[in-house]
Design a protein around this motif. Structure first.
Motif, PDB file in Angstrom:
ATOM      1  N   VAL A 207       0.850  -1.197   0.000  1.00 33.90           N
ATOM      2  CA  VAL A 207       0.000   0.000   0.000  1.00 33.90           C
ATOM      3  C   VAL A 207       0.883   1.243   0.000  1.00 33.90           C
ATOM      4  O   VAL A 207       1.897   1.304   0.710  1.00 33.90           O
ATOM      5  CB  VAL A 207      -0.925   0.001   1.227  1.00 33.90           C
ATOM      6  N   GLY A 208       0.515   2.226  -0.808  1.00 35.56           N
ATOM      7  CA  GLY A 208       1.238   3.484  -0.846  1.00 35.56           C
ATOM      8  C   GLY A 208       2.446   3.501  -1.755  1.00 35.56           C
ATOM      9  O   GLY A 208       3.107   4.536  -1.882  1.00 35.56           O
ATOM     10  N   VAL A 209       2.751   2.366  -2.394  1.00 31.64           N
ATOM     11  CA  VAL A 209       3.890   2.287  -3.315  1.00 31.64           C
ATOM     12  C   VAL A 209       3.359   2.330  -4.746  1.00 31.64           C
ATOM     13  O   VAL A 209       2.449   1.583  -5.087  1.00 31.64           O
ATOM     14  CB  VAL A 209       4.695   0.989  -3.094  1.00 31.64           C
ATOM     15  N   PRO A 210       3.880   3.214  -5.604  1.00 26.97           N
ATOM     16  CA  PRO A 210       3.402   3.276  -6.993  1.00 26.97           C
ATOM     17  C   PRO A 210       3.512   1.908  -7.670  1.00 26.97           C
ATOM     18  O   PRO A 210       4.479   1.159  -7.464  1.00 26.97           O
ATOM     19  CB  PRO A 210       4.335   4.299  -7.646  1.00 26.97           C
ATOM     20  N   ALA A 211       2.504   1.577  -8.455  1.00 26.56           N
ATOM     21  CA  ALA A 211       2.467   0.301  -9.160  1.00 26.56           C
ATOM     22  C   ALA A 211       2.237   0.553 -10.647  1.00 26.56           C
ATOM     23  O   ALA A 211       1.608   1.546 -11.041  1.00 26.56           O
ATOM     24  CB  ALA A 211       1.372  -0.599  -8.601  1.00 26.56           C
ATOM     25  N   LYS A 212       2.746  -0.349 -11.460  1.00 24.64           N
ATOM     26  CA  LYS A 212       2.560  -0.265 -12.911  1.00 24.64           C
ATOM     27  C   LYS A 212       1.924  -1.560 -13.400  1.00 24.64           C
ATOM     28  O   LYS A 212       2.340  -2.648 -13.008  1.00 24.64           O
ATOM     29  CB  LYS A 212       3.899  -0.059 -13.617  1.00 24.64           C
ATOM     30  N   ARG A 213       0.912  -1.425 -14.247  1.00 25.12           N
ATOM     31  CA  ARG A 213       0.268  -2.596 -14.824  1.00 25.12           C
ATOM     32  C   ARG A 213       0.551  -2.656 -16.320  1.00 25.12           C
ATOM     33  O   ARG A 213       0.357  -1.672 -17.035  1.00 25.12           O
ATOM     34  CB  ARG A 213      -1.247  -2.576 -14.606  1.00 25.12           C
ATOM     35  N   VAL A 214       1.009  -3.807 -16.776  1.00 23.28           N
ATOM     36  CA  VAL A 214       1.251  -4.051 -18.203  1.00 23.28           C
ATOM     37  C   VAL A 214       0.244  -5.097 -18.660  1.00 23.28           C
ATOM     38  O   VAL A 214       0.204  -6.205 -18.112  1.00 23.28           O
ATOM     39  CB  VAL A 214       2.691  -4.541 -18.459  1.00 23.28           C
ATOM     40  N   SER A 215      -0.568  -4.753 -19.655  1.00 21.75           N
ATOM     41  CA  SER A 215      -1.623  -5.646 -20.131  1.00 21.75           C
ATOM     42  C   SER A 215      -1.351  -6.076 -21.566  1.00 21.75           C
ATOM     43  O   SER A 215      -0.984  -5.249 -22.402  1.00 21.75           O
ATOM     44  CB  SER A 215      -2.994  -4.959 -20.047  1.00 21.75           C
ATOM     45  N   THR A 216      -1.535  -7.361 -21.819  1.00 21.93           N
ATOM     46  CA  THR A 216      -1.336  -7.896 -23.166  1.00 21.93           C
ATOM     47  C   THR A 216      -2.443  -8.892 -23.481  1.00 21.93           C
ATOM     48  O   THR A 216      -2.956  -9.582 -22.589  1.00 21.93           O
ATOM     49  CB  THR A 216       0.020  -8.620 -23.293  1.00 21.93           C
TER      50      THR A 216
END
Length: 205
Positions: free
Chosen positions: A26-35
Motif C-alpha cells: 500500500v502506498g507504493v506506486p504500481a505499474k500494470r502491463v496488459s497484453t
C-alpha cells in the motif's frame, strides 16, 4: 474463417488465474502491463464463441508482484437456458450469501465494470436473454477466496485459479466452500440450488 467482430457478441467472464509473487504494498506506486495473450474461436451449444485471454502484470519498483490472466468469452445473443449442474462436494468450510442488485451495482462501481448485465435489468432481460441480473464472475471468485482466507487465516496464498461453469442469477442464495485436498492445495467452489456455478483451486503455504 474470419473471426467475427466482438461487438456482435455478448460478453461473459469465463475464468481467471492469479499468481502472487510478492505482497502488493500500500502506498507504493504500481505499474500494470496488459497484453492480449490469445484469441480463439470455438463452436458451442449456443453457437459461435470467441475466447480472449488477457494478461495483466503488476510491478512495484520494477519487481513483478502479481500476474493475472482473464479468460473472456463473447457469445452470440441467445436465450438463456438453465441446466442442472453437479452438486457441490462435502465442504470443510462453507458460507452463504444473498447477492442482490445493490451488491452487484456496488461491485460494478468499485471495479469500473460498465457491463450492463450486472445492473441494467431491462437490458439483461430484453437484449441478452437472462431472467434477471447476472452476478460477476470475479465477484463470485472474490467471495470464494475470502471464505478460504477466513477458514485458513494463517495461510499465505500463492495462486488462485477459477472457472465459470454456469452463470449465477441474482436474488439466489449462493454457497461458497472448499476443502484442503492435499498439502498446500485447496479445492474451492461456488454453488446455488442449481448446482456448482464456479470451480477453483488455491495453492498456499
Amino acid at each position: 474463417m474470419a473471426i467475427p467482430s466482438p461487438e456482435a457478441f455478448c460478453r461473459m467472464w469465463a475464468g481467471g488465474r492469479l499468481t502472487f509473487s510478492k505482497p502488493l504494498r500500500v502506498g507504493v506506486p504500481a505499474k500494470r502491463v496488459s497484453t492480449i495473450e490469445q484469441i480463439q474461436e470455438k463452436e458451442g451449444r449456443s453457437g459461435s464463441l470467441l475466447f480472449v485471454t488477457v494478461k495483466h502484470s503488476i510491478y512495484q519498483h520494477q519487481e513483478l508482484i502479481l500476474t493475472e490472466e482473464q479468460d473472456i468469452v463473447y457469445r452470440e445473443p441467445t436465450p438463456y437456458k438453465a441446466a442442472p449442474g453437479k452438486p457441490a462436494p462435502e465442504a470443510e468450510w462453507l458460507e452463504q450469501f444473498e447477492i442482490d442488485p445493490v451488491m452487484l451495482f456496488r461491485y460494478s462501481a468499485v471495479t469500473f465494470n460498465g457491463h450492463r448485465i450486472h445492473y441494467d435489468w431491462r437490458y439483461v432481460t430484453e437484449t441478452e436473454g437472462y431472467p434477471s441480473l447476472v452476478v460477476h464472475g470475479p465477484l463470485t471468485a472474490t467471495l470464494v477466496l475470502r471464505a478460504f482466507t477466513k477458514a485458513k487465516p494463517d495461510a499465505v496464498v500463492r495462486s488462485f485459479a477459477f472457472k465459470g461453469v454456469q452463470p449465477i442469477i441474482s436474488d439466489q442464495t449462493v454457497e461458497v466452500g472448499g476443502l484442503v485436498e492435499s498439502s498446500g492445495v485447496a479445492q474451492v467452489w461456488a454453488a446455488t440450488g442449481n448446482g456448482i456455478s464456479q470451480t477453483g483451486k488455491v495453492t498456499f503455504e
